[in-house]
Motif scaffolding. Structure first.
Motif, mmCIF file in Angstrom:
data_model
loop_
_atom_site.group_PDB
_atom_site.id
_atom_site.type_symbol
_atom_site.label_atom_id
_atom_site.label_comp_id
_atom_site.label_asym_id
_atom_site.label_seq_id
_atom_site.Cartn_x
_atom_site.Cartn_y
_atom_site.Cartn_z
ATOM 1 N N LEU A 62 -1.815 11.522 -8.290
ATOM 2 C CA LEU A 62 -2.696 10.512 -8.887
ATOM 3 C C LEU A 62 -1.992 9.161 -8.910
ATOM 4 O O LEU A 62 -0.939 9.014 -9.536
ATOM 5 C CB LEU A 62 -3.076 10.908 -10.319
ATOM 6 C CG LEU A 62 -3.707 12.281 -10.518
ATOM 7 C CD1 LEU A 62 -4.002 12.493 -12.001
ATOM 8 C CD2 LEU A 62 -4.969 12.430 -9.679
ATOM 9 N N TRP A 63 -2.620 8.158 -8.304
ATOM 10 C CA TRP A 63 -1.926 6.894 -8.002
ATOM 11 C C TRP A 63 -2.725 5.695 -8.457
ATOM 12 O O TRP A 63 -3.927 5.583 -8.168
ATOM 13 C CB TRP A 63 -1.771 6.845 -6.492
ATOM 14 C CG TRP A 63 -0.812 5.887 -5.884
ATOM 15 C CD1 TRP A 63 0.295 5.324 -6.432
ATOM 16 C CD2 TRP A 63 -0.876 5.417 -4.521
ATOM 17 N NE1 TRP A 63 0.933 4.540 -5.499
ATOM 18 C CE2 TRP A 63 0.243 4.584 -4.328
ATOM 19 C CE3 TRP A 63 -1.743 5.635 -3.458
ATOM 20 C CZ2 TRP A 63 0.499 3.954 -3.093
ATOM 21 C CZ3 TRP A 63 -1.486 5.024 -2.247
ATOM 22 C CH2 TRP A 63 -0.377 4.184 -2.067
ATOM 23 N N HIS A 64 -2.052 4.826 -9.174
ATOM 24 C CA HIS A 64 -2.554 3.468 -9.397
ATOM 25 C C HIS A 64 -1.388 2.546 -9.062
ATOM 26 O O HIS A 64 -0.332 2.621 -9.684
ATOM 27 C CB HIS A 64 -3.008 3.285 -10.846
ATOM 28 C CG HIS A 64 -3.754 1.998 -11.082
ATOM 29 N ND1 HIS A 64 -3.267 0.761 -10.697
ATOM 30 C CD2 HIS A 64 -4.964 1.745 -11.652
ATOM 31 C CE1 HIS A 64 -4.141 -0.178 -11.024
ATOM 32 N NE2 HIS A 64 -5.176 0.386 -11.594
ATOM 33 N N ILE B 153 1.120 13.237 -11.603
ATOM 34 C CA ILE B 153 0.995 11.836 -11.999
ATOM 35 C C ILE B 153 2.106 11.050 -11.327
ATOM 36 O O ILE B 153 3.290 11.389 -11.471
ATOM 37 C CB ILE B 153 1.078 11.714 -13.534
ATOM 38 C CG1 ILE B 153 -0.121 12.432 -14.169
ATOM 39 C CG2 ILE B 153 1.134 10.250 -13.958
ATOM 40 C CD1 ILE B 153 0.066 12.725 -15.650
ATOM 41 N N HIS B 154 1.733 10.023 -10.576
ATOM 42 C CA HIS B 154 2.739 9.190 -9.895
ATOM 43 C C HIS B 154 3.260 8.154 -10.894
ATOM 44 O O HIS B 154 2.641 7.129 -11.119
ATOM 45 C CB HIS B 154 2.108 8.521 -8.677
ATOM 46 C CG HIS B 154 3.100 7.925 -7.714
ATOM 47 N ND1 HIS B 154 4.415 7.681 -8.049
ATOM 48 C CD2 HIS B 154 2.970 7.530 -6.414
ATOM 49 C CE1 HIS B 154 5.040 7.164 -6.991
ATOM 50 N NE2 HIS B 154 4.184 7.065 -5.989
ATOM 51 N N GLY B 155 4.401 8.480 -11.474
ATOM 52 C CA GLY B 155 5.011 7.555 -12.434
ATOM 53 C C GLY B 155 6.229 6.865 -11.843
ATOM 54 O O GLY B 155 7.073 6.370 -12.601
ATOM 55 N N LEU C 277 3.673 12.100 0.774
ATOM 56 C CA LEU C 277 3.997 11.251 1.927
ATOM 57 C C LEU C 277 2.785 10.423 2.330
ATOM 58 O O LEU C 277 1.776 10.976 2.781
ATOM 59 C CB LEU C 277 4.419 12.144 3.104
ATOM 60 C CG LEU C 277 5.726 12.913 2.918
ATOM 61 C CD1 LEU C 277 5.804 14.107 3.862
ATOM 62 C CD2 LEU C 277 6.913 11.976 3.125
ATOM 63 N N THR C 278 2.886 9.130 2.162
ATOM 64 C CA THR C 278 1.796 8.220 2.531
ATOM 65 C C THR C 278 1.666 8.159 4.049
ATOM 66 O O THR C 278 2.649 7.952 4.755
ATOM 67 C CB THR C 278 2.074 6.832 1.922
ATOM 68 O OG1 THR C 278 1.916 6.942 0.515
ATOM 69 C CG2 THR C 278 1.123 5.775 2.465
ATOM 70 N N ARG C 279 0.446 8.334 4.569
ATOM 71 C CA ARG C 279 0.237 8.393 6.015
ATOM 72 C C ARG C 279 -0.830 7.422 6.525
ATOM 73 O O ARG C 279 -1.023 7.298 7.737
ATOM 74 C CB ARG C 279 -0.100 9.838 6.451
ATOM 75 C CG ARG C 279 0.896 10.918 6.019
ATOM 76 C CD ARG C 279 2.353 10.656 6.461
ATOM 77 N NE ARG C 279 2.471 10.398 7.892
ATOM 78 C CZ ARG C 279 2.637 11.342 8.822
ATOM 79 N NH1 ARG C 279 2.732 12.611 8.475
ATOM 80 N NH2 ARG C 279 2.737 11.023 10.100
ATOM 81 N N GLY D 286 7.837 2.042 -8.620
ATOM 82 C CA GLY D 286 7.393 0.671 -8.876
ATOM 83 C C GLY D 286 5.891 0.488 -8.898
ATOM 84 O O GLY D 286 5.416 -0.650 -8.780
ATOM 85 N N TYR D 287 5.123 1.572 -9.043
ATOM 86 C CA TYR D 287 3.669 1.433 -9.178
ATOM 87 C C TYR D 287 3.295 1.273 -10.660
ATOM 88 O O TYR D 287 4.174 1.143 -11.517
ATOM 89 C CB TYR D 287 2.959 2.604 -8.485
ATOM 90 C CG TYR D 287 3.259 2.601 -6.995
ATOM 91 C CD1 TYR D 287 2.799 1.550 -6.199
ATOM 92 C CD2 TYR D 287 4.047 3.569 -6.404
ATOM 93 C CE1 TYR D 287 3.106 1.489 -4.837
ATOM 94 C CE2 TYR D 287 4.365 3.517 -5.046
ATOM 95 C CZ TYR D 287 3.882 2.471 -4.272
ATOM 96 O OH TYR D 287 4.190 2.398 -2.934
ATOM 97 N N LEU D 288 2.009 1.265 -10.972
ATOM 98 C CA LEU D 288 1.567 0.795 -12.290
ATOM 99 C C LEU D 288 2.349 1.377 -13.473
ATOM 100 O O LEU D 288 2.819 0.637 -14.339
ATOM 101 C CB LEU D 288 0.070 1.070 -12.484
ATOM 102 C CG LEU D 288 -0.471 0.541 -13.825
ATOM 103 C CD1 LEU D 288 -0.547 -0.980 -13.820
ATOM 104 C CD2 LEU D 288 -1.839 1.136 -14.134
HETATM 105 C C1 8OZ Z 1 5.477 4.549 1.600
HETATM 106 C C2 8OZ Z 1 4.500 3.655 1.984
HETATM 107 C C3 8OZ Z 1 3.468 3.364 1.128
HETATM 108 C C4 8OZ Z 1 3.420 3.966 -0.111
HETATM 109 C C5 8OZ Z 1 5.551 5.715 -2.648
HETATM 110 C C6 8OZ Z 1 3.192 5.943 -2.329
HETATM 111 O O1 8OZ Z 1 6.617 5.199 -2.294
HETATM 112 C C7 8OZ Z 1 4.337 5.522 -1.839
HETATM 113 C C8 8OZ Z 1 4.410 4.866 -0.493
HETATM 114 C C9 8OZ Z 1 5.426 5.152 0.370
HETATM 115 O O2 8OZ Z 1 5.482 6.392 -3.672
#
Ligand code: 8OZ
Length: 367
Positions: free
Chosen positions: A98-100, A177-179, A24-26, A182-184
């Motif tokens: 882990l996030w890009h 791993i954050h796959g 959860l992004t805070r 819509g991230y990298l």
């Molecule tokens: C909410 C706001 C900003 C980033 C995600 C890392 O959706 C997030 C994110 C969620 O995976």
């Protein structure tokens, strides 16, 4: 038949129940350093079988929002160490995500004000968050530049270094791993964001290459049994889209199976939104079957919009773990509340992103 409240093993991780705190992004980490109150926040929630931290940037280039934490500086790692110690003191287990972000960023957040990086130079139709004077402001993401193939090994190594630092220096029990979303790595997977003509674009095998290289390198560094991965086959989050996700994600399952990962974490439907999308059908049981038939033994974690009844049904149907997001913002004692069938506190959206203790560490536990 196991219940939500029974212990379960996920790779090397022995978990006391099947309830997971979702990432959860805070936005409370100025200069990418988690604040002291983060130790309190996570420790308050340590009765979860597993805590997954908020998404945490593996590099400055991987950052896409104001005040999100990182894993690449000494101060960041020292601060995370205080978090893991506080969670372990409460007998909890915690992995770091882990996030890009790839193209989901803004020049204001990038090294030297440069363009965010992406598989292809296609701007995401989405917003990011800049914090100004303590208030969250949503702004359009910047136009990205396409990564040169020669830059990709460096990114893979950056994931690996972050994973190693997370476990060896910061004391995490593992990494995710954050796959997804819509991230990298998801940008590489999906045709809507990947128009490359090299070994990292075109066929589904090519589009999955970066995600699989990262996963193998991370698993090499910290052990497959301490590595999880999060995927969102059909989410529209951050402008993610692919015309044919089923064979893509089933291929990924077959490639992940031999890595002996701790868990596979699947977001079903639109992240934080509808679980079923008429225009984006997906067969989740077939995805799991593809993984198990290929010999995959990791725990199967499901996420998105679960309540107690739906979670119990998922476990009865064979899910090993259920991740709860928004309920965990407002209910530090979520496990006990679910066990008793007690009422849940309602999360306050105004304090989701940015700010201090309010809406972060001040949600009450049951009397
Ligand atoms: C909410 C706001 C900003 C980033 C995600 C890392 O959706 C997030 C994110 C969620 O995976």
């Amino acid at each position: 038949m196991p219940t939500l409240f029974d212990p379960v093993t996920a790779g090397d991780l022995q978990l006391s129940n099947r309830i997971v705190m979702a990432p959860l992004t805070r936005n409370r980490s100025p200069d990418a350093v988690p604040p002291a109150m983060a130790a309190t926040y996570y420790a308050q929630r340590a009765s979860a079988g597993l805590l997954i931290t908020e998404a945490t940037a593996i590099s400055h280039q991987g950052q896409g929002y104001s005040d999100v934490p990182g894993l690449y500086g000494t101060e960041q790692l020292d601060s995370w160490k205080r978090v893991t110690e506080a969670v372990h003191a409460e007998n909890g287990k915690i992995v770091v995500q882990l996030w890009h972000v790839g193209r989901v960023s803004h020049t204001a957040l990038q090294p030297d004000g440069g363009k965010p990086v992406a598989p292809s130079a296609i701007t995401a139709k989405t917003k990011t968050v800049l914090i100004k004077n303590g208030a969250a402001e949503f702004v359009d993401t910047s136009e990205p530049r396409a990564l040169d193939a020669a830059e990709l090994p460096g990114i893979v190594h950056t994931y690996q270094a972050a994973a190693r630092n997370a476990v060896e220096t910061a004391g995490f029990d593992g990494v995710e791993i954050h796959g997804a979303n819509g991230y990298l790595l998801d940008q590489f997977l999906k045709r809507g964001s990947n128009q490359r003509t090299d070994d990292y674009g075109g066929s589904l095998e090519n589009r999955a290459r970066l995600l699989l290289e990262v996963t193998r390198m991370v698993a090499d560094a910290v052990g497959g049994g301490r590595t999880g991965i999060r995927l969102s086959p059909v989410t529209p989050a951050n402008d993610a889209h692919d015309p044919n996700p089923q064979p893509l994600f089933e291929y990924i399952m077959r490639e992940l199976a031999p890595l002996n990962l701790a868990y596979i974490h699947i977001i079903e439907g639109a992240t934080g939104g509808p679980r079923l999308l008429d225009d984006r059908p997906f067969d989740y049981p077939a995805l799991k079957t593809a993984y198990r038939q290929a010999g995959g033994k990791g725990a199967w974690m499901v996420n998105n919009g679960y309540d107690k009844a739906l979670a119990e049904k998922a476990v009865a149907d064979g899910a090993d773990l259920v991740a709860f997001g928004r309920p965990y913002i407002a209910n530090p004692d979520l496990v006990e509340r679910l066990r008793q069938g007690a009422a849940l506190n309602t999360p306050d959206e105004a304090t989701f992103y940015g700010g201090g203790e309010k809406g972060y560490t001040d949600y009450p536990v049951m009397a």
